[in-house]
Enzyme design. Structure first.
Site, PDB file in Angstrom:
ATOM      1  N   GLY A   1       0.829  -1.202   0.000  1.00 19.48           N
ATOM      2  CA  GLY A   1       0.000   0.000   0.000  1.00 19.48           C
ATOM      3  C   GLY A   1       0.860   1.247   0.000  1.00 19.48           C
ATOM      4  O   GLY A   1       1.930   1.300  -0.609  1.00 19.48           O
ATOM      5  N   SER A   2       0.407   2.251   0.739  1.00 21.84           N
ATOM      6  CA  SER A   2       1.029   3.575   0.637  1.00 21.84           C
ATOM      7  C   SER A   2       2.411   3.693   1.264  1.00 21.84           C
ATOM      8  O   SER A   2       3.088   4.695   1.037  1.00 21.84           O
ATOM      9  CB  SER A   2       0.099   4.633   1.238  1.00 21.84           C
ATOM     10  OG  SER A   2      -1.049   4.785   0.434  1.00 21.84           O
ATOM     11  N   VAL A   3       2.878   2.715   2.052  1.00 25.32           N
ATOM     12  CA  VAL A   3       4.257   2.818   2.518  1.00 25.32           C
ATOM     13  C   VAL A   3       5.224   2.695   1.340  1.00 25.32           C
ATOM     14  O   VAL A   3       6.366   3.166   1.406  1.00 25.32           O
ATOM     15  CB  VAL A   3       4.594   1.762   3.606  1.00 25.32           C
ATOM     16  CG1 VAL A   3       3.839   2.036   4.889  1.00 25.32           C
ATOM     17  CG2 VAL A   3       4.357   0.352   3.114  1.00 25.32           C
TER      18      VAL A   3
END
Length: 482
Positions: A217-219
């Site tokens: 995801g956004s990491v």
């Protein structure tokens, strides 16, 4: 000599030669394999008849051996068993070894080449042979904090010292009790093994380094941002940030989390895009950079590499040659991108360490039974995935995430914390994974952390990385800093 006797002599000579060759093959060529074969009871008895060395954390033994009145001689036991299960692993008469028990087996059983002089001394003095003690880098306070903060949720926590690569915490849940597999009653051990393998949640899997890999995801936007900065984009440069992004070559439209708008003007700086974790901005950035550039940056951070800590990790993965819509999704850590928590922690650690990535390691030193240091791990550089300038820019961006962005729950009074949230979708009918990665203090990094909580943990479909995973990371960082 008549002909029949000559023939008989020749046959006898051939038979003796065949016997000599066969015995030589068994005793010298095949000996290592036969000795290590789990079915070799003599080898098993011989190994169990020696006192296996302890595994030590913070000066205390978390795995040790004690004499027992059985044919095996010694019984292996584990204290705080579930807390350290995925670090120590198990040592079983039937099912062999895992974790440190496997990776450092020759040191623990005393047969390592580095222990030759210790064995020679035992032989001369008649002292009972004993394996070496393996001292780990784990910080007991960080390990306990990670365990407590993760609670009953499935997931994992990895914490590193950014300047050395030493692993300070490694927790995977659900866990198990290695004592269940260490017994000498084969029927009980078999029953326990079956129960563990059939248990919900795969408790034997080490999710921290080698279980199933996860969509980040956004990491993963840290990797995409690093690629953009290395390519010349400035932190304060405006980039497109629409409310919706039509994905090329398809009818699909990408929106932001919860349908939110990242910017009223339709553009924002790279720093602001990371601070609010804008999906459309980073997806468009991925299209502009291209999959090859992002893939090269991911590889520089360690994607595609199995790390030996000394247990071997799984490889993190960035898809080769994705098409345009898949590239947009890959840039925000979706599509086929997969990571281990260890890899995510290593990305943050490299950013914290000025762009220098250190090799992760779990064993600090090995000591003989006389407490002499036999071997000691020296920190080593793994590579330089980003320049110091890019690292400094990412540090400032990650500070913004915690100070005034999606990662506020990781704030620690009086400490500058840098971080990045992530909420990774797996399928439409399953809650997303919650991620958070961070380091602190930002001006003198002592710890880098990665946390994943599977399927939103206790919050389920309402979960975000900031709400669920960030408080866990905060607890681990506080344990080390205090």
């Amino acid at each position: 000599m008549n002909t029949p006797l000559r023939r008989l002599a020749n046959v006898t000579i051939v038979m003796f030669l065949a016997l000599m060759m066969t015995s030589t093959w068994v005793q010298f060529v095949r000996a290592p394999d036969l000795n290590s074969d789990g079915r070799n009871v003599r080898t098993l008895y011989r190994e169990y008849d020696n006192s296996r060395g302890p595994i030590v954390v913070g000066g205390d033994s978390i795995a040790s051996s004690a004499p027992v009145d059985t044919p095996f001689g010694y019984q292996r036991s584990y204290t705080q068993a579930e807390l350290y299960a995925h670090v120590t692993g198990y040592y079983s008469v039937i099912y062999g070894r895992s974790g440190i028990e496997q990776a450092m087996n020759t040191e623990l059983n005393g047969s390592a080449d580095s222990l030759f002089y210790s064995r020679l001394q035992d032989l001369i003095t008649g002292r009972q042979p004993q394996g070496a003690a393996v001292e780990l880098t784990i910080d007991p306070a960080a390990q306990q904090a990670a365990w407590d903060a993760l609670g009953d949720q499935r997931g994992a926590v990895v914490a590193l010292d950014p300047t050395t690569g030493a692993i300070l915490a490694m927790v995977s849940k659900p866990s198990y009790d290695p004592n269940l597999l260490a017994g000498h009653t084969t029927s009980e051990v078999t029953e326990n093994w079956t129960a563990l393998n059939e248990a919900d949640g795969q408790p034997l899997a080490n999710r921290a380094i080698a279980g199933n890999t996860y969509p980040p995801g956004s990491v993963f936007k840290l990797v995409t941002a690093a690629a953009a900065l290395e390519d010349g984009l400035a932190v304060d440069e405006q980039i497109p940030a629409p409310d919706e992004l039509p994905l090329p070559l398809s009818s699909a439209v990408l929106g932001n989390f919860g349908g939110a708008s990242c910017s009223s003007s339709g553009t924002q700086t790279l720093g602001d895009a990371l601070r609010v974790s804008c999906n459309t901005a980073f997806a468009q950035l991925g299209l502009d950079l291209g999959a090859e550039l992002i893939g090269e940056q991911a590889e520089a951070f360690g994607f595609g590499t199995r790390f030996t800590v000394p247990m071997e990790s799984a490889e993190s993965y960035f898809p080769p040659d994705p098409d345009a819509p898949s590239t947009a999704l890959s840039a925000i850590g979706q599509y086929e991108v997969r990571v281990t928590p260890l890899q995510v922690a290593m990305v943050s650690a490299a950013i914290a360490n000025g762009g220098t990535q250190m090799s992760p390691y779990l064993v600090d030193s090995v000591r003989s039974q006389d407490l002499d240091v036999v071997t000691e791990t020296s920190p080593s550089e793994l590579g330089q995935p980003i320049s110091p300038e890019t690292a400094a820019a990412l540090q400032e961006m990650m500070l913004g995430v915690v100070a005034d962005g999606t990662g506020r729950a990781a704030q620690i009074p009086g400490v500058q914390v840098a971080g990045k949230t992530g909420t990774a979708e797996t399928s439409s009918d399953v809650p997303p994974h919650a991620w958070f990665t961070s380091f602190a203090p930002a001006d003198d990094p002592q710890i880098a952390v990665a946390v994943i909580v599977e399927n939103g943990g206790t919050l389920g479909s309402e979960a975000t990385g900031g709400a669920v995973a960030a408080p866990i990371a905060r607890a681990v960082m506080q344990a080390v800093l205090e």
